[in-house]
Enzyme design. Structure first.
Site, PDB file in Angstrom:
ATOM      1  N   GLY A  60       0.840  -1.201   0.000  1.00  0.00           N
ATOM      2  CA  GLY A  60       0.000   0.000   0.000  1.00  0.00           C
ATOM      3  C   GLY A  60       0.870   1.244   0.000  1.00  0.00           C
ATOM      4  O   GLY A  60       2.056   1.173   0.333  1.00  0.00           O
ATOM      5  N   CYS A  87       5.078  -6.283   1.857  1.00  0.00           N
ATOM      6  CA  CYS A  87       5.439  -4.856   1.870  1.00  0.00           C
ATOM      7  C   CYS A  87       4.684  -4.106   2.977  1.00  0.00           C
ATOM      8  O   CYS A  87       4.916  -4.356   4.155  1.00  0.00           O
ATOM      9  CB  CYS A  87       5.179  -4.263   0.487  1.00  0.00           C
ATOM     10  SG  CYS A  87       5.990  -2.680   0.258  1.00  0.00           S
ATOM     11  N   TYR A  88       3.744  -3.225   2.636  1.00  0.00           N
ATOM     12  CA  TYR A  88       2.985  -2.528   3.681  1.00  0.00           C
ATOM     13  C   TYR A  88       2.351  -3.538   4.627  1.00  0.00           C
ATOM     14  O   TYR A  88       2.305  -3.340   5.844  1.00  0.00           O
ATOM     15  CB  TYR A  88       1.895  -1.650   3.056  1.00  0.00           C
ATOM     16  CG  TYR A  88       1.124  -0.816   4.074  1.00  0.00           C
ATOM     17  CD1 TYR A  88       1.469   0.509   4.318  1.00  0.00           C
ATOM     18  CD2 TYR A  88       0.057  -1.367   4.788  1.00  0.00           C
ATOM     19  CE1 TYR A  88       0.770   1.265   5.255  1.00  0.00           C
ATOM     20  CE2 TYR A  88      -0.641  -0.620   5.723  1.00  0.00           C
ATOM     21  CZ  TYR A  88      -0.283   0.697   5.953  1.00  0.00           C
ATOM     22  OH  TYR A  88      -0.965   1.437   6.882  1.00  0.00           O
ATOM     23  N   HIS A 181       7.815  -7.823  -3.423  1.00  0.00           N
ATOM     24  CA  HIS A 181       6.544  -8.182  -4.060  1.00  0.00           C
ATOM     25  C   HIS A 181       6.670  -9.493  -4.836  1.00  0.00           C
ATOM     26  O   HIS A 181       7.245  -9.506  -5.921  1.00  0.00           O
ATOM     27  CB  HIS A 181       6.114  -7.059  -5.016  1.00  0.00           C
ATOM     28  CG  HIS A 181       5.667  -5.832  -4.297  1.00  0.00           C
ATOM     29  ND1 HIS A 181       4.365  -5.596  -3.961  1.00  0.00           N
ATOM     30  CD2 HIS A 181       6.375  -4.786  -3.809  1.00  0.00           C
ATOM     31  CE1 HIS A 181       4.260  -4.455  -3.310  1.00  0.00           C
ATOM     32  NE2 HIS A 181       5.471  -3.940  -3.202  1.00  0.00           N
ATOM     33  N   GLU A 183       4.288 -11.031  -6.299  1.00  0.00           N
ATOM     34  CA  GLU A 183       3.273 -11.113  -7.366  1.00  0.00           C
ATOM     35  C   GLU A 183       3.768 -10.576  -8.703  1.00  0.00           C
ATOM     36  O   GLU A 183       3.160 -10.844  -9.724  1.00  0.00           O
ATOM     37  CB  GLU A 183       1.991 -10.378  -6.932  1.00  0.00           C
ATOM     38  CG  GLU A 183       2.092  -8.855  -6.795  1.00  0.00           C
ATOM     39  CD  GLU A 183       2.658  -8.387  -5.446  1.00  0.00           C
ATOM     40  OE1 GLU A 183       3.314  -9.188  -4.756  1.00  0.00           O
ATOM     41  OE2 GLU A 183       2.479  -7.205  -5.112  1.00  0.00           O
ATOM     42  N   ASP A 239     -16.870 -11.659 -22.863  1.00  0.00           N
ATOM     43  CA  ASP A 239     -17.640 -11.993 -21.665  1.00  0.00           C
ATOM     44  C   ASP A 239     -19.031 -12.524 -22.008  1.00  0.00           C
ATOM     45  O   ASP A 239     -19.432 -13.579 -21.513  1.00  0.00           O
ATOM     46  CB  ASP A 239     -17.741 -10.778 -20.729  1.00  0.00           C
ATOM     47  CG  ASP A 239     -16.368 -10.250 -20.364  1.00  0.00           C
ATOM     48  OD1 ASP A 239     -15.390 -11.030 -20.456  1.00  0.00           O
ATOM     49  OD2 ASP A 239     -16.245  -9.066 -19.999  1.00  0.00           O
ATOM     50  N   LYS A 381     -10.460 -11.801 -16.182  1.00  0.00           N
ATOM     51  CA  LYS A 381     -10.543 -11.948 -17.640  1.00  0.00           C
ATOM     52  C   LYS A 381      -9.784 -13.171 -18.154  1.00  0.00           C
ATOM     53  O   LYS A 381     -10.270 -13.891 -19.026  1.00  0.00           O
ATOM     54  CB  LYS A 381      -9.981 -10.673 -18.289  1.00  0.00           C
ATOM     55  CG  LYS A 381     -10.316 -10.524 -19.741  1.00  0.00           C
ATOM     56  CD  LYS A 381     -11.695  -9.961 -19.887  1.00  0.00           C
ATOM     57  CE  LYS A 381     -12.050  -9.527 -21.268  1.00  0.00           C
ATOM     58  NZ  LYS A 381     -13.352  -8.823 -21.268  1.00  0.00           N
TER      59      LYS A 381
END
Ligand code: XMP
Length: 525
Positions: A60, A87-88, A181, A183, A239, A381
């Site tokens: 964050g 992190c945060y 991070h 990710e 979609d 998605k």
């Protein structure tokens, strides 16, 4: 046979406002584990109801040291489940569990870093990016503050130049904090670290697979719809197409799709949609040819927002007229996906800023008194595309560039006319076909042609021309919030320009749009 309970194991991702929170969720899903993102100030009952198997705290932008900064809900700290602070998220754990976070003193760490692994940690054991004698991991950092001392019962398991405490672990409680991070792909072992957390530490089963997602969605739709009838506005986009295929599998002929051709589709698109859905997949599709109605309604309308509203409203009008004819229909299906759910939650808190009214053409007419079914509400998605492949939709269609609901209406500057739309369709098709031929289509995120209703002078063998201008737009982007113009080869652009001017008599000039977003937007209107 009953479907696997794909929600049995579930990770709760607490969002502290980080840029990459959605990416954490996508990585967890890639491990085959269901997860949801909730804001840090969620209600205690939400936590109880969700009953997470494990918790991940995101990064964050704020500083845990400042008064009033976001904190970890006590109800989460009281849970006896594994926790990973990123992190945060790590700094918030340290702050609230009795350690110390210190303010940065100009030693922020942004980007690539090397982390020395020390001690044992179930997230890192056996991982090493270094060829030398030390055990090191390539990680991606983005922090100002840093952890100065550990909370009780935590051990130090990683150190970097600017973060003496870059990773901490409490193996007994299965709680971990990492300053980097995992990710983002720049952290080489990031996906493996997250996989170990959700599959090994949290012991999630990994049942969130395309096949199981489809089985669950089909079973759920069957149970909900029973022997009633369901209606879907099919646009031919990813979609709504996946919803059509899914519901067809669930309830077969109880599904009716309405496909409104507003005359602002790409070349042959209407016929292709009918061929795929009605002819190949045997889905009941009503095609409404409404080009003349849309062109009439758009006549004389030049303002971009006004055009969007005309198209959106008329779409709903036409759709409702068709729906009324389908007596006995009680359900309306929609292709809402998980980012829509997250973003509308964010915009209800006032953080979203309206730049264009992005009509989800095919959106819900609220007064229709139909029950709503949204089978893709939990999916990202990429997951929608993956189940689309398993449902038998062609990959070429599922991996197409996005196409806006108002279609060519926002790519014809000013007044929309049928003859302009025809010129644009042909130019756009030439551009897209050549991108595919030169293997460039999948290298750009979105590409299209734009019609400029101005004339410029040109010359051909038989004399002077005075014709329209077409602009080409191709962008590279990850999230469509920011973008840069794609650096397409000059020879390629030259071929596109020559082909367009030679084969479309009304176009005498082609330009390439080199603006990025911001300050421009991707579409021209
Ligand atoms: P902009 O032009 O805002 O576009 O940079 C960002 C992305 O959104 C798409 N877009 C739309 N999609 N209805 C849609 O369904 C709309 O009115 C609309 N306007 C823009 C655009 O194609 C790009 O992918």
């Amino acid at each position: 046979m009953s479907a696997t309970d794909i929600h049995l194991h579930r990770i709760l991702i607490i969002d502290f406002g980080g840029q990459t929170t959605q990416l954490i969720a996508r990585r967890v899903r890639e491990c085959g584990v269901y997860c949801e993102i909730h804001p840090w100030d969620l209600h205690a009952e939400t936590i109880t109801d969700f009953a997470p198997t494990g918790v991940i705290l995101s990064g964050g932008p704020e500083s845990t040291i400042e008064a009033g900064s976001p904190t970890i809900a006590q109800a989460l700290l009281d849970l006896n489940v594994p926790m990973l602070g990123i992190c945060y998220g790590m700094q918030a754990m340290v702050n609230q569990l009795g350690g110390v976070v210190e303010a940065h003193r100009g030693e922020s760490e942004f980007g690539y870093a090397l982390m020395n692994v020390s001690g044992e940690c179930s997230l890192f054991d056996g991982l090493n990016d270094s060829a030398g004698s030390e055990v090191q991991l390539d990680v991606w950092m983005s922090h100002g503050d840093r952890v100065a001392s550990l909370p009780a019962h935590y051990t130090l398991v990683g150190t970097s130049d600017n973060a003496p405490i870059a990773a901490m672990a409490n193996e007994e409680q299965k709680r971990f904090g990492i300053q980097f991070h995992p990710e983002v792909t720049h952290t080489k072992q990031g996906a493996e670290i997250l996989r170990r957390f959700v599959l090994e530490v949290c012991e999630c089963a990994g049942d969130w697979t395309p096949g199981n997602i489809i089985d669950n969605a089909v079973a759920e739709a069957k149970a909900k719809i029973g022997d009633e009838r369901v209606l879907l506005a099919l646009s031919g986009g990813v979609d709504s197409s996946v919803v059509a295929a899914l519901l067809h599998r669930a309830v077969g002929s109880q599904l009716t799709c309405v496909f409104v051709d507003h005359g602002l589709l790409r070349l042959n698109e209407g016929d292709q949609v009918m061929q795929l859905f009605a002819e190949n997949l045997g889905i009941h599709v009503i095609r409404v040819n409404a080009e003349a109605r849309f062109m009439n309604a758009l006549s004389g309308v030049t303002d971009p927002e006004a055009k969007r509203k005309v198209i959106g409203n008329l779409f709903i009008e036409v759709f409702e007229e068709e729906a009324k004819k389908l007596t006995g229909t009680t359900w309306l299906a929609q292709g809402t996906i998980y980012p829509d759910v997250i973003e509308s939650a964010a915009s209800s808190t006032g953080s979203a800023h309206l730049i264009k009214s992005h009509h989800n053409v095919g959106g819900l007419p609220e007064h229709m008194a139909l029950k709503l079914i949204e089978p893709l509400r939990e999916l990202f998605k990429d997951e929608v595309r993956r189940i689309g492949v398993d449902l038998g939709l062609p990959a070429k269609m599922l991996y197409r560039h996005p196409f806006p609901g108002p279609g060519l209406g926002v790519r014809i500057l000013g007044e929309v006319r049928a003859d302009y739309a025809q010129i644009l369709r042909e130019a756009d098709d030439i551009f897209i076909q050549l991108l595919r031929k030169h293997d460039l289509y999948d290298k750009v995120s979105q590409a299209f042609a734009v019609f400029l209703p101005v004339k410029s002078v040109g010359v051909t063998g038989d004399g002077r021309r005075y014709d329209y201008v077409v602009a080409l737009r191709a962008v590279e982007t990850l999230d469509f919030m920011t973008a840069r113009a794609a650096h397409l080869p000059h020879e390629f652009l030259d071929e596109v320009s020559r082909t367009i001017c030679n084969s479309i008599p009304n176009v005498s000039r082609v330009t390439y749009d080199i603006s990025s977003k911001p300050p421009a937007t991707i579409e021209w209107e």
